[in-house]
Scaffold this active site. Structure first.
Site, PDB file in Angstrom:
ATOM      1  N   ARG A 184       7.125  16.926  -4.548  1.00  0.00           N
ATOM      2  CA  ARG A 184       5.965  17.326  -5.342  1.00  0.00           C
ATOM      3  C   ARG A 184       6.063  18.816  -5.578  1.00  0.00           C
ATOM      4  O   ARG A 184       6.196  19.583  -4.634  1.00  0.00           O
ATOM      5  CB  ARG A 184       4.685  17.082  -4.574  1.00  0.00           C
ATOM      6  CG  ARG A 184       4.408  15.668  -4.212  1.00  0.00           C
ATOM      7  CD  ARG A 184       3.099  15.697  -3.488  1.00  0.00           C
ATOM      8  NE  ARG A 184       2.680  14.354  -3.114  1.00  0.00           N
ATOM      9  CZ  ARG A 184       1.444  14.080  -2.790  1.00  0.00           C
ATOM     10  NH1 ARG A 184       0.530  15.018  -2.771  1.00  0.00           N
ATOM     11  NH2 ARG A 184       1.118  12.847  -2.455  1.00  0.00           N
ATOM     12  N   ASN A 224      -8.535  -0.729   4.068  1.00  0.00           N
ATOM     13  CA  ASN A 224      -8.637  -1.002   2.638  1.00  0.00           C
ATOM     14  C   ASN A 224      -7.612  -2.029   2.177  1.00  0.00           C
ATOM     15  O   ASN A 224      -7.679  -2.529   1.080  1.00  0.00           O
ATOM     16  CB  ASN A 224      -8.479   0.302   1.840  1.00  0.00           C
ATOM     17  CG  ASN A 224      -7.142   0.939   2.123  1.00  0.00           C
ATOM     18  OD1 ASN A 224      -6.614   0.821   3.230  1.00  0.00           O
ATOM     19  ND2 ASN A 224      -6.578   1.589   1.144  1.00  0.00           N
ATOM     20  N   LYS A 234      -1.961  28.818  -8.584  1.00  0.00           N
ATOM     21  CA  LYS A 234      -0.948  27.784  -8.354  1.00  0.00           C
ATOM     22  C   LYS A 234      -1.408  26.525  -9.076  1.00  0.00           C
ATOM     23  O   LYS A 234      -2.603  26.250  -9.153  1.00  0.00           O
ATOM     24  CB  LYS A 234      -0.742  27.517  -6.863  1.00  0.00           C
ATOM     25  CG  LYS A 234      -1.936  26.953  -6.139  1.00  0.00           C
ATOM     26  CD  LYS A 234      -1.609  26.650  -4.681  1.00  0.00           C
ATOM     27  CE  LYS A 234      -2.825  26.036  -4.014  1.00  0.00           C
ATOM     28  NZ  LYS A 234      -2.696  25.891  -2.575  1.00  0.00           N
ATOM     29  N   ASP A 265       0.865  -1.155   0.000  1.00  0.00           N
ATOM     30  CA  ASP A 265       0.000   0.000   0.000  1.00  0.00           C
ATOM     31  C   ASP A 265       0.914   1.221   0.000  1.00  0.00           C
ATOM     32  O   ASP A 265       2.100   1.099   0.285  1.00  0.00           O
ATOM     33  CB  ASP A 265      -0.844  -0.063   1.265  1.00  0.00           C
ATOM     34  CG  ASP A 265      -1.716   1.138   1.418  1.00  0.00           C
ATOM     35  OD1 ASP A 265      -2.272   1.561   0.406  1.00  0.00           O
ATOM     36  OD2 ASP A 265      -1.846   1.639   2.535  1.00  0.00           O
TER      37      ASP A 265
END
Lengths: 344, 1208
Positions: free
Chosen positions: B613, B835, B579, B411
């Site tokens: 990022r 999950n 942005k 995961d």
């Protein structure tokens, strides 16, 4: 899943060698040096032992006379059970070219007699043989009771099948005169067997001790009359009986029958000359295609071991050495090529 | 809901294959569900499942029968029971009953104790969950009730940060318009907050008296496992109201930022979507278990063969010899022919030879695994100091499988990443900030950082925010215009909500963690976003409060990949702040900024290279008239009846052009500690890692890069995003062709022809170059279909890294299942949330990350620990050792039992096949459980071939496990052969010696009992020497056990043969006096020594030769220093490889659209915080309509909402 903070502290695993798999340990590394020296030493050891065993086995003198064929008349007679009370004797002369020095032992040897069958081995009653409960025959099937229901003593298949030939060795002093070679019938069984495993039931005399029991079906006489000469050698502690009761591991086996009593002419052992066995033939072997023989033998420090052990050791030693040289060659060749197996 | 937009209808179907969905209650299929609020009597009619969850198997009364029943389903146990029964038949019993019953009882007891403890813990965790408190409305009063007593149709009240107890229909909440926020991390792994809304009619039901009167009835679909779909109808006051997933709160979610809410229980306990999704609990077996069972069957076949041979032998012997021997030993009454005797002897031999399948095998295996599990629990190096959680082996049966793992399914969120976003670097007007320099001006490495920047000048600063580059703060203090504008943008352009409980105590409610990080960064650098109203934003700029007028929010969506705000500052100037993703934004900049653009691009590349990022920031001044005109057009567009979205988008696009570049931000999605290193190491160990995440593709790819799964050295990264079967197939085919092409050019010129898929696989196995595959959820749904799954699997397996994004929990399980099905490889799934439960349960080994909020994953897992990096230690150290130990153990175990048992077989030829045993019965009973069990157990528990550091240094050491080299059928036959060889010597050497031998006093030596003692003694010595050779790591315990076993053997031997015992039980202890008589003979000892030498020497020679001619890596590692150094260097340089080139920008990856609208409408603001605002003029219903529409658009099912989206 909420725990107190002190509990959280305790969740830290202990820093012990065991729990962290850090136990001090010797890491076994079979390095070339160890293996090669191991092989070398083993080779030396095996060869040494082998040679010693072979040399000592060479000193053993042994005479074996198979009398199954030689007493074929008796054998035929015994094949019919109806003739059980008919006596049959048979004399077998032989010549001893060399003297047998030292202690000489007389064995009887049976071929093809299966003393190791599962049912057979079980078929005895130790508590009866210990004299505790003379009527305990529970384990003795199929020889528990005689046909009129009386418990058999000694019960069971082993006791019933006892070897009951009588073998007498005579020495021919000259062509006309022969003397009986003195033989001891004691000291032929294990000490523990004689003094722990077998006891007569306690009573004033043996016959009353065995009252209420029947003799085994193939026995001519009851157990308390096994040895007519020595009353102490009767009942369950009769040594021939004890020897028989220690069942053999293989279908061919020899059991000690008599020991030479080193008196008179025989202080040095058996002198060379002509002898004869006088055999009272009672034990039928031809029925089951077995054979029987009588063996005279001397012993060495390792007992009456045959050549097998010595040969096996010598061969093993030789092979080990062979392997040693082969491995050495491989090791040296590879060592030249790779530096992989350098030892620090 | 959170599942991607534009999800085809098909996916919903594919998400629930028959194997999972066919889980119906036994009483029949539920057609539809009816639940009436506040009417327990009515609802009881339907007998819906209660909210009580039961995972335990037994209770006190059922334990014994059920457990015994289960245990006797094990083939081995039944086999031993069968043997026990055989032994009770006197005609064939060749051993005493105790030789089998003692070990059998031992085995059953140990297993039962283990099962009982396991179940106890299950009871405990069930109780814990079932006894959670919740507030239930009963007879008009709120009462505390335990979760298990909550029924369908109850109305329950939830408070902030509480877990949702069952699947609820949201009725009303503390927030305006019945909104409430939930976190669904437990359910689908996504950690950003989601909005749920009550239907308007019920949202008014705020107080208890109204709720108590509520008697609506819900009619809806039966329980199913589709997390993103719900359809039902509420009947109330003779009206019908459609219900969708947007109105549901599912069990496992957590209520966030919402003071309270009320919900109507629709599904409870096992019917909830969470439980329906958890898959079935399967009993996991290791491959060695399965192999062992096969081998046991083979051995059983072998046993029958030996039995038959010996039985035939017996029949012949009885016919030839036995019949004549009847004077001395008549046949048993029951036996009337040699044939029947042979038949009986067959069974007798089955009993005697049964020890080839040793019963203690199973117990010993369990004990060893238990030991290994404890080592995992005890490992300090897998203890997380921060969370204070140790690693835990929750199942004790899978340890050696840890040494064979080939595929890891991981995961992302919470497993690879911490789900913490950190403002890491930024580029402002061509200058990059955020690199940490040491005194000499070199870039400092991690861990040698100086003091973080001191933000004490700013009373509103967030104490937790850390930044290491002081020059940025200096620039702010110097009053650098660009820097100020940069942070102003960050403080204005977002959809974060602030909350100020006390003066100066600011809390941001960010809808995505990225945004939160950016706003917090601005906050610390003196641009504090303080509060907002629908029309204004108040920012504390370096101590002075400035209120900007918020003119418009140009919201984010997946296509635009940017967001903008248009604000009017106090001076009246209108400015647009934007942005967004660099790929999009860089194209819409004003051409005058070319030079700045170039430097910024360089910076962006650099950031991307570090796996950060990135976002590009830009602004644009607007003049008043233009804005007025634009605002008018925007209004027109938003009122348009058809294709409103497109129109709006084009209006937005128009204004967001010719912008001025401000700079770029770089956010670190903080990886868990040591993730890249772990992945690199595991990759070197030839383990393939697949990331399965519910997150978006960009995020997933980004993480793939930052944790070094994907690198720029890779030949190509294939991205499969097809929406239809054909597209997906085409994309997969192309990927394969590419790989094939390159391998053809690289390879040695073989020509490939597409003929057979099997051939295809083999070609793909040998693909040259490194490839990676990224596939997203809806493509995966197609790829997992029966006709394409093989194609997909082959393509994926040829790639070094595979990333599946946007996958549902069930798809995760399906992917694992797929690999399990075709690859015959051991799979491991690791995850932290609910999950991941289905995947954890499906994989051979499931690992849960503990120490997180949710515990479902941990509860479903086989192993749990709190950091992903511990996986390397679990696999490479614990797993490897476990496998090694287990294999060595098994080899030795089969060897020693064959050596032990086969002697009977040879003896059979010399005892008329009468089922006579070679050994004493006590020896047979004790051999496996006393004389030889402990040394091999000690080896199985403690053995180590190389020190633990080495297994980390040479990941290749892990490969034998994957290739199944240490214990397989071949190894098994070698062991068996060695065992048989030993048994031959064990029998024939004593036979050769004893045939003629007498003792030194002439008395008997060749008697059965002496023979038995000799063979038994040499057997014990030979197997002890053998275990000594096999033991590579002689700890004190090994010494103790090995020498101890020998000592115990002789002690017991002498005790059993002693006079005392014989006097007491003359019929049981028949071997009286044997030990001291036999073992006093030199011949006997010479025999034992010879046997030992002959049995052991070939083994040593064989090992010597293997070591020299074909050494394996662990031998080499043990023996060489040289190779080690080389690899160490290699290992080091592989660690830090920078990456340049490809850039991955992701605008607020976990961002969702709709929040801008929410803010502008003011719907989500408390009345208190809205005091000053002049309320918006737009009709509130229109906003809710459109929000709804977007939500239902994103939900896959067409039945998601009453009003279908118009968008094509």
């Amino acid at each position: 899943m909420k725990r107190g903070s002190h509990d959280c502290q305790s969740r830290l695993p202990d820093n012990t060698a065991l729990k962290q798999q850090q136990l001090p340990a010797y890491r076994l590394q079979l390095t070339a040096t160890i293996i090669l020296s191991g092989f070398f030493i083993t080779g030396v050891f095996c060869l040494g032992v082998g040679v010693i065993l072979l040399l000592s086995a060479k000193n053993i003198k042994e005479v074996e006379i198979n009398y199954t064929e030689k007493c074929s008349d008796c054998a035929k007679l015994r094949e019919n059970t109806a003739n059980f009370d008919k006596e049959c004797t048979c004399s077998i002369p032989f010549y001893l070219p060399e003297a047998m020095k030292g202690d000489v032992y007389m064995f009887y040897k049976l071929y093809g007699f299966y003393q190791n069958l599962y049912q057979y081995v079980l078929s005895r009653s130790n508590s009866q043989l210990m004299g505790i409960d003379i009527k305990d025959v529970s384990n003795c099937a199929p020889f528990k009771n005689s046909h009129n229901g009386i418990p058999i003593a000694p019960c069971g298949a082993i006791a019933n099948s006892i070897f009951n030939d009588t073998i007498v060795l005579s020495y021919n002093l000259n062509s006309s005169m022969s003397i009986k070679v003195p033989m001891l019938r004691s000291g032929i069984s294990w000490w523990t067997d004689k003094y722990v495993k077998f006891w007569n039931p306690s009573s004033q005399n043996l016959s009353s001790a065995f009252a209420g029991t029947a003799k085994p079906p193939s026995w001519p006489k009851p157990v308390y009359e096994l040895d007519e000469e020595d009353p102490e050698n009767n009942g369950f502690i009769n040594e021939d009986f004890i020897v028989w009761m220690r069942t053999a591991a293989f279908p061919t086996f020899k059991k000690l029958y008599r020991r030479l009593s080193r008196i008179q002419h025989f202080t040095e052992g058996l002198p060379a000359g002509s002898y004869s066995f006088g055999i009272t033939y009672n034990f039928p072997v031809t029925k089951f295609q077995g054979e029987k023989s009588v063996v005279l033998s001397t012993l060495t420090w390792s007992g009456g071991s045959s050549l097998f052990l010595g040969l096996a050791y010598t061969v093993t030693g030789a092979l080990t050495w062979l392997a040693f040289f082969a491995m050495m060659a491989i090791h040296l060749r590879l060592k030249g090529r790779k530096t992989l197996f350098h030892q620090e | 809901m959170t599942v991607p937009k534009e999800m085809p209808e098909k996916w919903a179907r594919a998400g629930a294959p028959h194997s999972w969905s066919r889980k119906k209650p036994s009483w029949g299929t539920e057609e539809e569900r009816r639940a009436r609020a506040n009417d327990r009597e009515y609802n009881e009619k339907f007998q819906y499942a209660s909210n009580c969850i039961k995972t335990s198997k037994y209770n006190i009364l059922t334990f014994l029968p059920v457990n015994l029943f289960e245990q006797f389903q094990e083939v081995a146990n039944t086999y031993f029971l069968f043997l026990l029964i055989l032994q009770l038949i006197p005609q064939i019993s060749s051993l005493s009953w105790f030789t089998t019953i003692v070990p059998l009882v031992l085995v059953l007891t140990i297993t039962a104790v283990k099962d009982a403890t396991d179940d106890y813990f299950r009871h405990k965790s069930d109780n814990q969950v079932n006894n959670r408190q919740s507030q239930v409305l009963i007879n008009g009063v709120l009462q505390q009730e335990q979760w298990m007593n909550v029924c369908v149709g109850d109305i329950i009240k939830l408070e902030n940060n509480q877990f949702v107890a069952a699947d609820l229909l949201l009725l009303s909440s503390s927030e305006p318009h019945g909104l409430c926020y939930i976190e669904t991390a437990e359910l689908d792994g996504e950690t950003n907050m989601k909005v749920r809304q009550a239907i308007p009619v019920t949202s008014e039901l705020g107080d208890i008296s109204k709720l108590a009167k509520f008697d609506g009835e819900v009619i809806c679909e039966p329980p199913n496992n589709k997390l993103d779909k719900f359809s039902g109808t509420l009947y109330w006051k003779e009206n019908k109201f459609p219900l969708s997933n947007q109105n549901m709160l599912l069990r496992g979610c957590v209520l966030r930022n919402t003071e309270w809410c009320f919900g109507l229980v629709i599904f409870a306990g096992p019917d909830t979507k969470l439980m329906q999704n958890s898959g079935r609990t399967k009993f996991k077996r290791t491959s060695i278990d399965r192999l062992m069972n096969t081998l046991v069957l083979w051995i059983f076949g072998f046993l029958v063969c030996m039995g038959v041979i010996l039985a035939i032998g017996n029949a012949i012997w009885e016919h030839e010899v036995g019949t004549r021997f009847q004077v001395y030993l008549p046949w048993d009454e029951a036996v009337d022919s040699a044939f029947f005797s042979g038949f009986l002897s067959f069974w007798s031999y089955i009993i005697i030879l049964n020890t080839v399948v040793p019963i203690s095998l199973y117990v010993s295996v369990e004990v060893i695994r238990l030991g290994h599990s404890y080592f995992i629990n005890w490992d300090k190096k897998m203890f997380c100091m921060k969370k204070r959680t140790p690693a835990e082996a929750r199942t004790t049966t899978l340890n050696e499988e840890l040494g064979q793992v080939e595929y890891i399914f991981s995961d992302k969120t919470g497993t690879l990443t911490q789900n913490i976003m950190v403002f890491n670097k930024c580029s402002i007007h061509g200058r990059s900030y955020g690199d940490v320099f040491d005194v000499l001006g070199h870039k400092a490495e991690l861990g040698e950082r100086p003091e973080p920047v001191d933000f004490s000048f700013n009373p509103l600063a967030d104490k937790k925010f850390l930044f290491w580059d002081p020059s940025l703060l200096e620039a702010v203090k110097m009053g650098d215009h660009h820097t100020h504008e940069f942070f102003r943008l960050l403080s204005l352009c977002h959809t974060v909500m602030s909350e100020e409980k006390n003066e100066g105590e600011l809390y941001y409610k960010a809808q995505s963690p990225d945004e939160g990080a950016l706003v917090t960064a601005a906050r610390n650098f003196g641009f504090v976003f303080r509060s907002r109203t629908p029309k204004t934003i108040t920012v504390h700029e370096l101590g002075t409060a400035i209120t900007y007028q918020l003119l418009a929010i140009l919201d984010f969506n997946n296509i635009r990949k940017r967001m903008s705000v248009i604000v009017r500052n106090p001076e009246g100037k209108i400015r647009l702040y934007c942005k967004g993703a660099d790929t999009i934004l860089l194209e819409r900049l004003h051409h005058s900024t070319q030079e700045l653009l170039n430097t910024t691009t360089d910076h962006l590349n650099e950031y991307a290279g570090e796996g950060l990022r990135t976002l590009v920031l830009a602004y644009k001044d607007l003049d008043e008239e233009y804005y007025e005109e634009w605002a008018e057009r925007r209004l027109q567009a938003s009122l348009a009846q058809d294709s409103r979205e497109d129109r709006l988008a084009s209006v937005y696009e128009e204004v967001e052009s010719d912008m001025m570049l401000l700079g770029a931000t770089a956010i670190e999605d903080k990886l868990q500690q040591g993730v890249p290193e772990t992945i690199a190491l595991l990759t070197l160990a030839n383990i393939k890692i697949w990331v399965l995440t519910g997150d978006k593709q960009e995020t997933a790819v980004n993480i793939g890069y930052s944790c070094k799964m994907l690198t720029d050295d890779m030949t190509e990264v294939f991205i499969v995003t097809g929406h239809t079967v054909l597209e997906v197939r085409e994309e997969l085919r192309k990927a394969r062709e590419k790989m094939m092409d390159s391998s053809r050019t690289v390879g040695n010129g073989f020509t490939y022809q597409e003929k057979l898929s099997s051939k295809l696989a083999s070609v793909l196995d040998a693909v040259a170059g490194e490839y990676a595959l990224v596939i997203n959820g809806h493509s995966l749904a197609h790829a997992l279909e029966a006709d394409m799954e093989l194609e997909f699997l082959e393509t994926a397996c040829a790639c070094k890294a595979v990333i599946c994004c946007r996958v549902t929990p069930l798809q995760k399980a399906q992917v694992v299942e797929l690999v399990k099905k075709y690859k015959k490889a051991v799979t491991l799934a690791i995850g932290d949330g609910a999950n991941d439960v289905s995947m954890i349960k499906t994989a051979h080994i499931g690992v849960g990350i503990s120490g997180q909020e949710g515990i479902q994953a941990v509860l479903a897992s086989d192993y749990s620990f709190s950091q992903f990096k511990f996986l390397q230690r679990l696999l490479l150290v614990h797993g490897r050792w476990s496998y090694l130990r287990m294999c060595k153990f098994l080899c030795y175990f089969f060897y020693k039992n064959f050596a032990f048992t086969m002697v009977h077989f040879w003896f059979g030829f010399f005892c008329g096949f009468s089922a006579q045993t070679v050994y004493d019965q006590y020896f047979i009973t004790l051999y496996n459980i006393v004389y030889t069990s402990l040394p091999v157990l000690a080896m199985g528990v403690f053995d180590q071939d190389v020190p633990e550091q080495r297994s980390m240094e040479y990941p290749k050491l892990y490969e034998p496990g994957q290739l199944n080299l240490l214990f397989n059928k071949r190894e098994f036959f070698i062991c068996i052969a060695q065992g048989i060889y030993t048994s031959v010597l064990m029998f024939f050497i004593p036979y050769g010696v004893f045939a003629e031998a007498t003792r030194d006093d002439g008395t008997q030596l060749a008697d059965y009992q002496s023979f038995a003692v000799t063979v038994a003694t040499s057997l014990v010595i030979v197997v002890s020497v053998q275990i000594g050779l096999d033991t590579g790591y002689w700890t004190a315990i090994n010494h103790f056990f090995i020498w101890g076993s020998l000592a115990v053997y002789f002690a017991i031997l002498f005790a059993m043969h002693s006079n005392g015992l014989f006097d007491m039980f003359p019929n049981q202890f028949r071997f009286v006096g044997n030990a001291q008589n036999t073992l006093a003979q030199p011949t006997v000892w010479l025999t034992i020594v010879l046997t030992t030498v002959v049995c052991i020497m070939p083994v040593v020679a064989f090992r010597f030769l293997r070591l020299h001619l074909k050494p394996d890596l662990s031998d080499t590692v043990r023996y060489t220093q040289l190779v080690r150094k080389k690899q160490k260097a290699q290992h080091r340089c592989m660690r830090r490889v920078g990456r340049t080139g490809s850039r991955r920008s992701g605008y607020a990856f976990s961002h969702q659209e709709g929040f801008g609208e929410l803010i502008m409408s003011g719907k989500n603001m408390r009345v208190s915080s809205l005091a000053l605002s002049s309320f918006t003029t737009r009709s509130s219903s229109s906003w809710i309509e459109s929000l709804r529409r977007k939500k239902s658009d994103s939900a896959s099912s067409p039945s998601g909402g009453a009003d279908k989206p118009l968008k094509g």
